[in-house]
Design a protein around this motif. Structure first.
Motif, mmCIF file in Angstrom:
data_model
loop_
_atom_site.group_PDB
_atom_site.id
_atom_site.type_symbol
_atom_site.label_atom_id
_atom_site.label_comp_id
_atom_site.label_asym_id
_atom_site.label_seq_id
_atom_site.Cartn_x
_atom_site.Cartn_y
_atom_site.Cartn_z
ATOM 1 N N GLU A 1 35.712 40.673 56.544
ATOM 2 C CA GLU A 1 36.770 39.746 56.132
ATOM 3 C C GLU A 1 37.099 38.767 57.253
ATOM 4 O OE1 GLU A 1 40.044 42.224 54.966
ATOM 5 O OE2 GLU A 1 39.064 42.858 53.100
ATOM 6 N N LYS A 2 37.208 39.272 58.470
ATOM 7 C CA LYS A 2 37.558 38.428 59.619
ATOM 8 C C LYS A 2 36.449 37.421 59.907
ATOM 9 C CE LYS A 2 40.798 39.207 61.661
ATOM 10 N NZ LYS A 2 42.198 38.767 61.557
ATOM 11 N N LEU A 3 35.194 37.871 59.893
ATOM 12 C CA LEU A 3 34.069 36.952 60.125
ATOM 13 C C LEU A 3 34.045 35.843 59.083
ATOM 14 C CD1 LEU A 3 31.147 39.357 61.114
ATOM 15 C CD2 LEU A 3 32.149 37.562 62.540
ATOM 16 N N GLU A 26 28.654 22.304 66.807
ATOM 17 C CA GLU A 26 28.846 22.896 68.139
ATOM 18 C C GLU A 26 30.295 22.702 68.607
ATOM 19 O OE1 GLU A 26 27.282 21.943 72.632
ATOM 20 O OE2 GLU A 26 25.818 21.846 71.000
ATOM 21 N N ASN A 27 30.838 21.507 68.400
ATOM 22 C CA ASN A 27 32.208 21.239 68.814
ATOM 23 C C ASN A 27 33.217 22.042 67.985
ATOM 24 O OD1 ASN A 27 31.409 19.534 70.876
ATOM 25 N ND2 ASN A 27 31.543 17.709 69.606
ATOM 26 N N ALA A 28 32.946 22.235 66.705
ATOM 27 C CA ALA A 28 33.821 23.059 65.870
ATOM 28 C C ALA A 28 33.821 24.505 66.371
ATOM 29 C CB ALA A 28 33.388 22.993 64.408
ATOM 30 N N LEU A 29 32.672 24.989 66.795
ATOM 31 C CA LEU A 29 32.613 26.340 67.373
ATOM 32 C C LEU A 29 33.381 26.410 68.690
ATOM 33 C CD1 LEU A 29 28.922 27.314 66.622
ATOM 34 C CD2 LEU A 29 30.948 28.595 65.915
ATOM 35 N N ASP A 40 38.077 30.624 71.440
ATOM 36 C CA ASP A 40 39.126 31.556 71.868
ATOM 37 C C ASP A 40 39.699 32.322 70.680
ATOM 38 O OD1 ASP A 40 38.804 30.884 74.526
ATOM 39 O OD2 ASP A 40 40.454 29.428 74.528
ATOM 40 N N LEU A 41 39.929 31.625 69.579
ATOM 41 C CA LEU A 41 40.447 32.269 68.372
ATOM 42 C C LEU A 41 39.482 33.338 67.875
ATOM 43 C CD1 LEU A 41 42.484 32.456 65.993
ATOM 44 C CD2 LEU A 41 41.101 30.686 64.863
ATOM 45 N N ILE A 42 38.195 33.013 67.844
ATOM 46 C CA ILE A 42 37.182 33.960 67.378
ATOM 47 C C ILE A 42 37.190 35.217 68.239
ATOM 48 C CG2 ILE A 42 34.682 34.348 67.175
ATOM 49 C CD1 ILE A 42 34.495 31.310 66.390
ATOM 50 N N LEU A 43 37.169 35.034 69.550
ATOM 51 C CA LEU A 43 37.163 36.185 70.455
ATOM 52 C C LEU A 43 38.435 37.015 70.302
ATOM 53 C CD1 LEU A 43 35.620 34.534 73.641
ATOM 54 C CD2 LEU A 43 34.502 36.099 72.034
ATOM 55 N N GLN A 44 39.557 36.359 70.192
ATOM 56 C CA GLN A 44 40.833 37.057 70.039
ATOM 57 C C GLN A 44 40.886 37.834 68.727
ATOM 58 O OE1 GLN A 44 44.111 34.314 69.956
ATOM 59 N NE2 GLN A 44 45.643 35.905 69.716
ATOM 60 N N GLU A 45 40.471 37.211 67.634
ATOM 61 C CA GLU A 45 40.519 37.852 66.320
ATOM 62 C C GLU A 45 39.565 39.034 66.237
ATOM 63 O OE1 GLU A 45 42.435 37.101 63.515
ATOM 64 O OE2 GLU A 45 43.605 35.761 64.779
ATOM 65 N N LEU A 46 38.358 38.876 66.754
ATOM 66 C CA LEU A 46 37.400 39.984 66.705
ATOM 67 C C LEU A 46 37.840 41.129 67.616
ATOM 68 C CD1 LEU A 46 34.004 38.088 66.530
ATOM 69 C CD2 LEU A 46 35.271 39.168 64.670
ATOM 70 N N LYS A 47 38.408 40.793 68.754
ATOM 71 C CA LYS A 47 38.932 41.821 69.651
ATOM 72 C C LYS A 47 40.037 42.611 68.951
ATOM 73 C CE LYS A 47 41.292 42.412 74.054
ATOM 74 N NZ LYS A 47 41.961 41.746 75.166
#
Length: 134
Positions: free
Chosen positions: A18-20, A113-116, A121-128
């Motif tokens: 769901e998060k991905l 690439e710029n969208a990523l 930071d959001l991706i790393l925080q959410e997956l963590k």
């Protein structure tokens, strides 16, 4: 005990999936705002695949539909190669230049690439958070 571990594993997989998916949809929404525009086909072709699981982990494909892949690569990289091997630099057209900046980036090349980068930071925080049980 085995049943409980299996339920925990299934719950973690479900939450990760769901998060991905949510994160990939956010990246694609930002990529659409940064994509160069001529007729709008590139924005329309940006999509999110389904979450896949391998032995190494879970991943989700983001990008364009296959029918515009060649065009998308040229637009993303900002150049193309002619038949005789010359490199032609792409410059943003009037419609692309009329799009406002988004997340500190101007629309045009390197839009995905710029969208990523915008969402890193959001991706790393959410997956963590998911992996820590949140």
């Amino acid at each position: 005990m085995v049943d409980r571990l299996t339920r925990m594993e299934n719950d973690l997989d479900r939450r990760l999936e769901e998060k991905l998916t949510r994160l990939a949809l956010k990246v694609i929404a930002d990529a659409k705002r940064l994509a160069p525009i001529d007729e709008g086909d590139l924005e329309t072709a940006l999509d999110v695949g389904e979450v896949k699981q391998t032995i190494a982990g879970m991943y989700i494909d983001i990008g364009t539909s296959p029918e515009v892949d060649g065009y998308a690569v040229v637009q993303h990289e900002g150049f193309r190669k002619t038949k005789n091997g010359a490199i032609v630099e792409m410059t943003p057209g009037e419609k692309t230049r009329s799009k406002p900046s988004h997340g500190g980036y101007m629309p045009g090349k390197k839009f995905l690439e710029n969208a990523l980068k915008m969402n890193e930071d959001l991706i790393l925080q959410e997956l963590k958070s998911v992996l820590e049980g949140g």
